[in-house]
Design a protein around this motif. Sequence first.
Motif, short mmCIF file in Angstrom:
data_model
loop_
_atom_site.label_atom_id
_atom_site.label_comp_id
_atom_site.label_asym_id
_atom_site.label_seq_id
_atom_site.Cartn_x
_atom_site.Cartn_y
_atom_site.Cartn_z
N LEU A 1 -8.87 -12.47 1.69
CA LEU A 1 -9.72 -11.22 2.19
C LEU A 1 -8.57 -10.60 2.88
O LEU A 1 -8.42 -11.16 4.10
N TRP A 2 -8.33 -9.12 2.84
CA TRP A 2 -7.36 -8.49 3.44
C TRP A 2 -8.09 -7.21 4.27
O TRP A 2 -9.11 -6.76 3.64
N HIS A 3 -7.87 -6.88 5.46
CA HIS A 3 -8.35 -5.44 5.78
C HIS A 3 -7.05 -4.56 5.59
O HIS A 3 -5.93 -4.92 5.77
N LEU A 4 -7.20 -3.39 5.08
CA LEU A 4 -5.91 -2.44 4.69
C LEU A 4 -5.23 -1.92 5.88
O LEU A 4 -4.29 -1.56 5.61
N GLU A 5 -6.01 -2.20 7.14
CA GLU A 5 -5.10 -1.69 8.06
C GLU A 5 -4.26 -2.83 9.05
O GLU A 5 -3.41 -2.79 9.58
N LEU B 1 0.85 -1.19 0.06
CA LEU B 1 -0.02 -0.09 0.13
C LEU B 1 0.88 1.10 -0.04
O LEU B 1 1.71 1.33 0.91
N TRP B 2 0.65 2.13 -1.12
CA TRP B 2 1.54 3.28 -1.20
C TRP B 2 0.64 4.46 -0.96
O TRP B 2 -0.44 4.53 -1.40
N LYS B 3 1.41 5.42 -0.27
CA LYS B 3 0.82 6.88 -0.02
C LYS B 3 1.61 7.84 -1.03
O LYS B 3 2.59 7.75 -1.06
N ILE B 4 0.82 8.32 -1.81
CA ILE B 4 1.32 9.66 -2.71
C ILE B 4 0.87 10.83 -2.33
O ILE B 4 -0.29 11.08 -2.27
N SER B 5 1.76 11.53 -1.83
CA SER B 5 1.50 12.95 -1.17
C SER B 5 2.38 13.98 -1.44
O SER B 5 3.39 13.76 -2.15
N GLU B 6 1.57 15.26 -1.59
CA GLU B 6 2.40 16.49 -2.25
C GLU B 6 3.08 17.28 -0.80
O GLU B 6 2.47 17.25 0.17
N VAL C 1 2.91 -3.37 3.96
CA VAL C 1 3.27 -4.32 3.04
C VAL C 1 2.62 -5.74 3.45
O VAL C 1 2.55 -6.21 4.77
N PHE C 2 1.89 -6.35 2.70
CA PHE C 2 0.98 -7.64 2.80
C PHE C 2 1.89 -8.70 2.34
O PHE C 2 1.60 -8.72 0.77
N ALA C 3 2.38 -9.53 2.90
CA ALA C 3 3.24 -10.39 2.39
C ALA C 3 2.85 -11.88 3.02
O ALA C 3 2.14 -12.12 4.06
N ASN C 4 3.46 -12.84 2.50
CA ASN C 4 3.66 -14.43 2.84
C ASN C 4 2.16 -14.93 3.06
O ASN C 4 1.85 -15.82 3.92
N ALA C 5 1.26 -14.45 2.06
CA ALA C 5 -0.10 -15.21 2.19
C ALA C 5 -0.50 -15.96 0.87
O ALA C 5 -1.46 -16.78 1.01
N HIS C 6 0.32 -16.00 0.03
CA HIS C 6 0.25 -16.50 -1.35
C HIS C 6 1.29 -17.66 -1.50
O HIS C 6 2.42 -17.31 -1.78
#
Length: 449
Positions: free
Chosen positions: A204-208, A123-128, A173-178
């Motif tokens: 199914l993941w929760h974003l947090e 999950l990436w945050k793009i900010s200014e 970072v959502f890893a090690n599930a596949h």
Amino acid sequence: MMTWAGGGNSDVQWCFSQVKGAIDDDVAEADIISTVEFNHSGELLATGDKGGRVVIFQQEPESKNQPLCRGEYNVYSTFQSHEPEFDYLKSLEIEEKINKIRWLSQKNAAQFLLSTNDKTIKLWKISERDKRPEGYNLKEEDGRYRDPNTVTALRVPVFRPMDLMVEASPRRVFANAHTYHINSISVNSDCETYLSADDLRINLWHLEITDRSFNIVDIKPANMEELTEVITAAEFHPNQCNTFVYSSSKGTIRLCDMRASALCDKHAKLFEEPEDPNNRSFFSEIISSISDVKFSHSGRYMMTRDYLSVKIWDLNMETRPVETYQVHEYLRSKLCSLYENDCIFDKFECCWNGNDSVVMTGSYNNFFRMFDRGYRQDVTLEASRENSKPRSVLKPRKISTGGKRKKDEISVDSLDFNKKILHTAWHPLDNIIAVATTNNLYIFQEKLN
């Protein structure tokens, strides 16, 4: 007459707008585009490539001098999303290639997107940032700390304007599930969860929450020798957070309802078209495999892409599609050579326009196809540098399937199967499309009078 994304009964003429990427014939493997995705407003356009990079383009505001001229897309941010890794347990290299990008709905000034390679989702945050704080008491302007004993007066730090900086930072970072390669990610309409699918399982993941996910589909047989099909794509319904679909290599689509049970191995609906016995051949199973599935924005229909066709299904009718469009039927006689050069396994994606009246998908020779659902009209266009003069109108291309070839027609035998358009995207609000050839991104838009 055609109606396209904007409604309106007028023949849409597509014209060239921009092309991104190097012109060289020698294409580096890392530069090959592997996914293209507009955000929900269409202001940003993200591409991922085989080198693990994500490039985001931003649409410039419309010029006051030329109100009818839409703004061009220019590079907004580029960052390395994934690096090559090595699985020491299985002695396997994990490619950095970006398989999918999905934007999250915007909630504040920052933008968020999910990107995935074969194993890891980020999950990436793009900010200014256009201001910086100055006037610290315990820090110099260059960041060095001051001796507190030298501080004789207190200052109130202030923000000062600075040149605009766009920062991309990994938030999760959502890893090690596949165990197998991830082929799809899809953000749920609840804006809190998302799914990720590989060849045999959907999670199914929760974003947090990064350290656990729920397995909602598992089609892995106890004995792998009994394996007859794999999952090829999966997507959440655009406005029913409990509903998702997944497609298979056997040409079936299963719709699942997460309210029914925690494990959705039993589908709620099965969409499958009986095979025409007249078309039965050695290649039937391969070409019936579904490479992409997309819900319409309305949520009433879904579109599937197999090797030769695009099908539109009404969610209320499982027995057969309501519309079938032949993408390149002239290749049916060439399946043998396409099998030998592995092109028959190419995975073409498809997309809807903003109001679900037109669908688009790619083909070979850098051709792409559009099908107008209301008027049952279709057109073949080409992404080529030869007609890349600004605002030049794209001429429809015709393919000769045998017999005498007309002047403007292209012979099937002269098609270049190394030039293919697998990834396309349509602006959610405007008639602007993005089409990825090997390492170039073409942007076309409706010709405005």
